[in-house]
Design a protein around this motif. Sequence first.
Motif, PDB file in Angstrom:
ATOM      1  N   LEU A  45       0.840  -1.198   0.000  1.00 56.93           N
ATOM      2  CA  LEU A  45       0.000   0.000   0.000  1.00 56.93           C
ATOM      3  C   LEU A  45       0.873   1.246   0.000  1.00 56.93           C
ATOM      4  N   THR A  46       0.388   2.290  -0.655  1.00 52.80           N
ATOM      5  CA  THR A  46       0.991   3.603  -0.517  1.00 52.80           C
ATOM      6  C   THR A  46       0.377   4.269   0.720  1.00 52.80           C
ATOM      7  N   TYR A  47       0.972   5.356   1.159  1.00 50.00           N
ATOM      8  CA  TYR A  47       0.428   6.046   2.333  1.00 50.00           C
ATOM      9  C   TYR A  47      -1.011   6.525   2.095  1.00 50.00           C
ATOM     10  N   PRO A  48      -1.321   7.187   0.958  1.00 53.08           N
ATOM     11  CA  PRO A  48      -2.718   7.594   0.745  1.00 53.08           C
ATOM     12  C   PRO A  48      -3.684   6.401   0.685  1.00 53.08           C
ATOM     13  N   GLN A  49      -3.246   5.291   0.110  1.00 53.85           N
ATOM     14  CA  GLN A  49      -4.095   4.096   0.082  1.00 53.85           C
ATOM     15  C   GLN A  49      -4.327   3.584   1.503  1.00 53.85           C
ATOM     16  N   TYR A  50      -3.290   3.638   2.316  1.00 54.34           N
ATOM     17  CA  TYR A  50      -3.402   3.223   3.716  1.00 54.34           C
ATOM     18  C   TYR A  50      -4.434   4.083   4.452  1.00 54.34           C
ATOM     19  N   LEU A  51      -4.424   5.380   4.197  1.00 49.69           N
ATOM     20  CA  LEU A  51      -5.402   6.262   4.831  1.00 49.69           C
ATOM     21  C   LEU A  51      -6.825   5.877   4.440  1.00 49.69           C
ATOM     22  N   VAL A  52      -7.026   5.559   3.170  1.00 58.33           N
ATOM     23  CA  VAL A  52      -8.347   5.116   2.722  1.00 58.33           C
ATOM     24  C   VAL A  52      -8.736   3.833   3.441  1.00 58.33           C
ATOM     25  N   MET A  53      -7.792   2.898   3.533  1.00 60.96           N
ATOM     26  CA  MET A  53      -8.089   1.634   4.201  1.00 60.96           C
ATOM     27  C   MET A  53      -8.399   1.852   5.679  1.00 60.96           C
ATOM     28  N   LEU A  54      -7.674   2.732   6.345  1.00 59.36           N
ATOM     29  CA  LEU A  54      -7.974   3.041   7.746  1.00 59.36           C
ATOM     30  C   LEU A  54      -9.404   3.551   7.882  1.00 59.36           C
ATOM     31  N   THR A  55      -9.800   4.412   6.977  1.00 60.86           N
ATOM     32  CA  THR A  55     -11.154   4.967   6.992  1.00 60.86           C
ATOM     33  C   THR A  55     -12.182   3.860   6.828  1.00 60.86           C
ATOM     34  N   LEU A  56     -11.925   2.950   5.891  1.00 55.31           N
ATOM     35  CA  LEU A  56     -12.875   1.863   5.639  1.00 55.31           C
ATOM     36  C   LEU A  56     -12.850   0.807   6.742  1.00 55.31           C
ATOM     37  N   TRP A  57     -11.753   0.646   7.433  1.00 60.90           N
ATOM     38  CA  TRP A  57     -11.738  -0.284   8.570  1.00 60.90           C
ATOM     39  C   TRP A  57     -12.610   0.245   9.698  1.00 60.90           C
ATOM     40  N   GLU A  58     -12.744   1.564   9.792  1.00 56.29           N
ATOM     41  CA  GLU A  58     -13.640   2.162  10.788  1.00 56.29           C
ATOM     42  C   GLU A  58     -15.092   2.017  10.369  1.00 56.29           C
ATOM     43  N   ASN A  59     -15.346   2.145   9.053  1.00 55.78           N
ATOM     44  CA  ASN A  59     -16.702   2.068   8.497  1.00 55.78           C
ATOM     45  C   ASN A  59     -16.593   1.366   7.143  1.00 55.78           C
ATOM     46  N   PRO A  60     -16.894   0.066   7.077  1.00 52.56           N
ATOM     47  CA  PRO A  60     -16.582  -0.747   5.897  1.00 52.56           C
ATOM     48  C   PRO A  60     -17.324  -0.396   4.605  1.00 52.56           C
ATOM     49  N   SER A  61     -18.250   0.530   4.650  1.00 47.71           N
ATOM     50  CA  SER A  61     -18.957   0.934   3.441  1.00 47.71           C
ATOM     51  C   SER A  61     -19.259   2.424   3.515  1.00 47.71           C
ATOM     52  N   MET A  62     -18.638   3.194   2.620  1.00 46.47           N
ATOM     53  CA  MET A  62     -18.790   4.647   2.636  1.00 46.47           C
ATOM     54  C   MET A  62     -18.849   5.160   1.204  1.00 46.47           C
ATOM     55  N   SER A  63     -19.482   6.307   1.031  1.00 43.74           N
ATOM     56  CA  SER A  63     -19.476   6.936  -0.292  1.00 43.74           C
ATOM     57  C   SER A  63     -18.117   7.588  -0.529  1.00 43.74           C
ATOM     58  N   VAL A  64     -17.821   7.814  -1.786  1.00 37.07           N
ATOM     59  CA  VAL A  64     -16.567   8.487  -2.136  1.00 37.07           C
ATOM     60  C   VAL A  64     -16.508   9.854  -1.461  1.00 37.07           C
ATOM     61  N   SER A  65     -17.624  10.566  -1.465  1.00 33.52           N
ATOM     62  CA  SER A  65     -17.620  11.902  -0.855  1.00 33.52           C
ATOM     63  C   SER A  65     -17.392  11.829   0.660  1.00 33.52           C
ATOM     64  N   GLU A  66     -17.934  10.799   1.324  1.00 26.23           N
ATOM     65  CA  GLU A  66     -17.697  10.650   2.768  1.00 26.23           C
ATOM     66  C   GLU A  66     -16.226  10.367   3.050  1.00 26.23           C
ATOM     67  N   ILE A  67     -15.621   9.522   2.233  1.00 26.94           N
ATOM     68  CA  ILE A  67     -14.194   9.230   2.402  1.00 26.94           C
ATOM     69  C   ILE A  67     -13.380  10.507   2.171  1.00 26.94           C
ATOM     70  N   GLY A  68     -13.732  11.245   1.131  1.00 29.03           N
ATOM     71  CA  GLY A  68     -13.036  12.493   0.827  1.00 29.03           C
ATOM     72  C   GLY A  68     -13.115  13.497   1.959  1.00 29.03           C
ATOM     73  N   GLU A  69     -14.298  13.625   2.559  1.00 24.80           N
ATOM     74  CA  GLU A  69     -14.459  14.542   3.690  1.00 24.80           C
ATOM     75  C   GLU A  69     -13.604  14.105   4.867  1.00 24.80           C
ATOM     76  N   ARG A  70     -13.586  12.833   5.126  1.00 22.08           N
ATOM     77  CA  ARG A  70     -12.831  12.299   6.256  1.00 22.08           C
ATOM     78  C   ARG A  70     -11.326  12.512   6.089  1.00 22.08           C
ATOM     79  N   LEU A  71     -10.849  12.400   4.831  1.00 23.02           N
ATOM     80  CA  LEU A  71      -9.414  12.494   4.561  1.00 23.02           C
ATOM     81  C   LEU A  71      -8.978  13.861   4.034  1.00 23.02           C
ATOM     82  N   TYR A  72      -9.906  14.784   3.901  1.00 25.57           N
ATOM     83  CA  TYR A  72      -9.605  16.116   3.359  1.00 25.57           C
ATOM     84  C   TYR A  72      -9.062  16.007   1.930  1.00 25.57           C
ATOM     85  N   LEU A  73      -9.640  15.100   1.137  1.00 22.89           N
ATOM     86  CA  LEU A  73      -9.221  14.904  -0.251  1.00 22.89           C
ATOM     87  C   LEU A  73     -10.397  15.140  -1.186  1.00 22.89           C
ATOM     88  N   ASP A  74     -10.111  15.680  -2.371  1.00 21.99           N
ATOM     89  CA  ASP A  74     -11.178  15.841  -3.353  1.00 21.99           C
ATOM     90  C   ASP A  74     -11.318  14.566  -4.184  1.00 21.99           C
TER      91      ASP A  74
END
Length: 154
Positions: A45-74
């Motif tokens: 994994l790259t670091y940004p991919q790891y951040l996405v995975m951390l987010t999904l480990w907290e909540n295994p199903s999220m919209s792209v926009s929810e993930i973006g808000e959580r990670l401050y990414l567009d």
Amino acid sequence: MVTKLLIDKSDLPAPTLDGQLCFALYSAGLAMNKVYRKLLRPLDLTYPQYLVMLTLWENPSMSVSEIGERLYLDSATLTPLLKRLETAGLVVRQRSREDERQVVISLTERGQKLQEKAIDVQYGVVCASQCAPDEVMKLKGQLQDLRTKLARSA
């Protein structure tokens, strides 16, 4: 809006590289990324991919926009990351049944199992920092507080 401090500008020293908070954060970020690069290699994994995975480990199903808000990414930054994670078999992307405009990201079984190996990453970062866990948590809290204050002024 930038909040004015109760000090006079003339009380500040002349600007130098090492005197800049931004450079301390930037260079610490570079050092942190080097540590993560080494620790994430076994997870492929790259670091940004790891951040996405951390987010999904907290909540295994999220919209792209929810993930973006959580990670401050567009979404322009996030979409290629998600496609690579899907190609690796760690997530699936599906249109939302409720709203066709939304794409929902869900962990696969393989993506869920990867979390077990991630504890080694967290442990490695704490070891690399040479800080006690309570020091790490205090520093993390200070950085989160700084982020909040800076976001208000941005």
